[in-house]
Scaffold this motif. Structure first.
Motif, mmCIF file in Angstrom:
data_model
loop_
_atom_site.group_PDB
_atom_site.id
_atom_site.type_symbol
_atom_site.label_atom_id
_atom_site.label_comp_id
_atom_site.label_asym_id
_atom_site.label_seq_id
_atom_site.Cartn_x
_atom_site.Cartn_y
_atom_site.Cartn_z
ATOM 1 N N GLY A 89 0.768 -1.224 0.000
ATOM 2 C CA GLY A 89 0.000 0.000 0.000
ATOM 3 C C GLY A 89 0.800 1.275 0.000
ATOM 4 O O GLY A 89 1.111 1.836 -1.028
ATOM 5 N N GLY A 124 2.831 0.291 -3.646
ATOM 6 C CA GLY A 124 1.522 0.198 -4.270
ATOM 7 C C GLY A 124 1.364 -0.925 -5.264
ATOM 8 O O GLY A 124 0.264 -1.186 -5.723
ATOM 9 N N LYS A 125 2.466 -1.588 -5.630
ATOM 10 C CA LYS A 125 2.342 -2.650 -6.626
ATOM 11 C C LYS A 125 1.566 -3.806 -6.017
ATOM 12 O O LYS A 125 1.642 -4.079 -4.817
ATOM 13 C CB LYS A 125 3.709 -3.123 -7.093
ATOM 14 N N LEU A 126 0.793 -4.471 -6.868
ATOM 15 C CA LEU A 126 0.034 -5.636 -6.445
ATOM 16 C C LEU A 126 0.827 -6.902 -6.756
ATOM 17 O O LEU A 126 1.335 -7.064 -7.869
ATOM 18 C CB LEU A 126 -1.318 -5.679 -7.159
ATOM 19 N N PHE A 145 0.136 -10.720 -7.189
ATOM 20 C CA PHE A 145 -1.030 -11.561 -7.421
ATOM 21 C C PHE A 145 -0.749 -13.033 -7.152
ATOM 22 O O PHE A 145 0.366 -13.521 -7.354
ATOM 23 C CB PHE A 145 -1.484 -11.438 -8.880
ATOM 24 N N PHE A 173 0.535 1.727 -13.529
ATOM 25 C CA PHE A 173 1.225 0.461 -13.318
ATOM 26 C C PHE A 173 1.246 -0.327 -14.631
ATOM 27 O O PHE A 173 0.289 -0.286 -15.402
ATOM 28 C CB PHE A 173 0.500 -0.394 -12.270
ATOM 29 N N TYR A 212 1.726 -4.360 -15.889
ATOM 30 C CA TYR A 212 1.789 -5.764 -15.511
ATOM 31 C C TYR A 212 1.874 -6.595 -16.790
ATOM 32 O O TYR A 212 1.533 -6.145 -17.877
ATOM 33 C CB TYR A 212 0.534 -6.199 -14.723
ATOM 34 N N PHE A 259 3.936 -7.971 -11.860
ATOM 35 C CA PHE A 259 4.213 -6.542 -11.833
ATOM 36 C C PHE A 259 5.484 -6.237 -12.609
ATOM 37 O O PHE A 259 6.479 -6.972 -12.511
ATOM 38 C CB PHE A 259 4.381 -6.090 -10.381
ATOM 39 N N TYR A 278 6.041 0.973 -12.119
ATOM 40 C CA TYR A 278 5.036 1.850 -11.519
ATOM 41 C C TYR A 278 5.521 3.291 -11.568
ATOM 42 O O TYR A 278 6.679 3.571 -11.237
ATOM 43 C CB TYR A 278 4.790 1.368 -10.091
ATOM 44 N N GLY A 313 -1.299 6.100 -5.319
ATOM 45 C CA GLY A 313 -0.453 4.944 -5.508
ATOM 46 C C GLY A 313 -0.894 3.729 -4.744
ATOM 47 O O GLY A 313 -1.459 2.801 -5.300
ATOM 48 N N GLY A 314 -0.622 3.725 -3.454
ATOM 49 C CA GLY A 314 -0.821 2.512 -2.711
ATOM 50 C C GLY A 314 -2.210 2.345 -2.147
ATOM 51 O O GLY A 314 -2.857 3.299 -1.733
ATOM 52 N N GLY A 315 -2.676 1.109 -2.133
ATOM 53 C CA GLY A 315 -3.911 0.784 -1.449
ATOM 54 C C GLY A 315 -5.169 1.302 -2.091
ATOM 55 O O GLY A 315 -6.225 1.339 -1.455
ATOM 56 N N GLN A 350 -6.998 -0.335 -8.525
ATOM 57 C CA GLN A 350 -6.308 -0.193 -9.797
ATOM 58 C C GLN A 350 -7.274 -0.615 -10.892
ATOM 59 O O GLN A 350 -7.844 -1.705 -10.850
ATOM 60 C CB GLN A 350 -5.037 -1.036 -9.813
#
Lengths: 113, 114
Positions: free
Chosen positions: A95, A99-101, A103, B33, B35, B45, B48, B98-100, B103
């Motif tokens: 977070g 921030g990257k997820l 998976f 982002f 992916y 990923f 970013y 950005g975070g949390g 997306q």
């Protein structure tokens, strides 16, 4: 190594049953846990997400149960419908930092009418 | 609201050629982002940007991949000397912060390297 593990790889349930999809993670800095679903030919879309301040998050028929101590979380789909058939991905993120997820590899859910 | 736009939707290149993929994030979103999705590796990923600045490129193969965000309305992913193992669906996502935050994914670019 896989930081987010997901099981089962595939799951078949009957219409009306509850589907349970499981995930576990390793990094204790993760603080955001979304579930995405993906239909064939489409891109992933957010279904529901939870943060560790809660151990449960509900949105209609979809519920996330979160166990911080065991580093596990699960998605329960109640009253499963054929239209729920899709691939479901759990993810984790730290977070506030990047921030990257990250998976999981996905669970392919088939709901039989 | 058009959502995240990615072009082209499909690209076929020969081994050794260059491929450039484009992404237009949702207007007002500050985070972008990239992916990559394959059957074997799943969703991985790559990189970013936040407010156009590169924040994290830890997922990028170092030698042939590069990404830029020259302005707030588009980002590019460039793959030099493409190899068959680069074949994948490349997904761009944007979020308000950005975070949390949620997306939103674009439709993806399916890259096939022959």
């Amino acid at each position: 190594q896989q930081q987010v593990r997901q099981s089962p790889q595939s799951l078949t349930v009957w219409e009306g049953e509850t589907a349970i999809l499981n995930c576990s993670y390793e990094d204790s800095t993760f603080d955001y846990f979304p579930w995405y679903h993906q239909f064939p030919g489409e891109s992933p879309a957010l279904l529901i997400a939870i943060r560790p301040v809660s151990n449960k998050k509900e949105d209609g028929r979809f519920t996330i149960f979160f166990n911080k101590r065991e580093k596990k979380f699960s998605l329960h789909i109640a009253d499963s419908q054929p239209g729920d058939s899709a691939t479901y991905f759990c993810a984790a993120s730290d977070g506030g930092n990047t921030g990257k997820l990250i998976f999981g590899l996905g669970t392919t859910l088939q709901v039989q009418p | 609201n058009a959502g995240v736009i990615q072009t082209p939707r499909h690209k076929v290149t020969g081994k050794g050629q260059e491929a450039t993929l484009w992404c237009e994030p949702i207007s007002g979103h500050s985070a972008v982002f990239w992916y990559r999705q394959t059957i074997v590796q799943g969703l991985e990923f790559l990189t970013y940007f936040r407010n156009q600045a590169p924040i994290d490129d830890s997922g990028m193969p170092k030698e042939r991949f590069s990404a830029q965000m020259p302005n707030q309305s588009h980002s590019t992913l460039k793959i030099q000397s493409t190899q068959p193992q680069d074949s994948a669906v490349y997904l761009c996502a944007s979020s308000l912060v950005g975070g949390g935050a949620e997306q939103f994914f674009g439709p993806g670019t399916r890259l096939t390297v022959l």
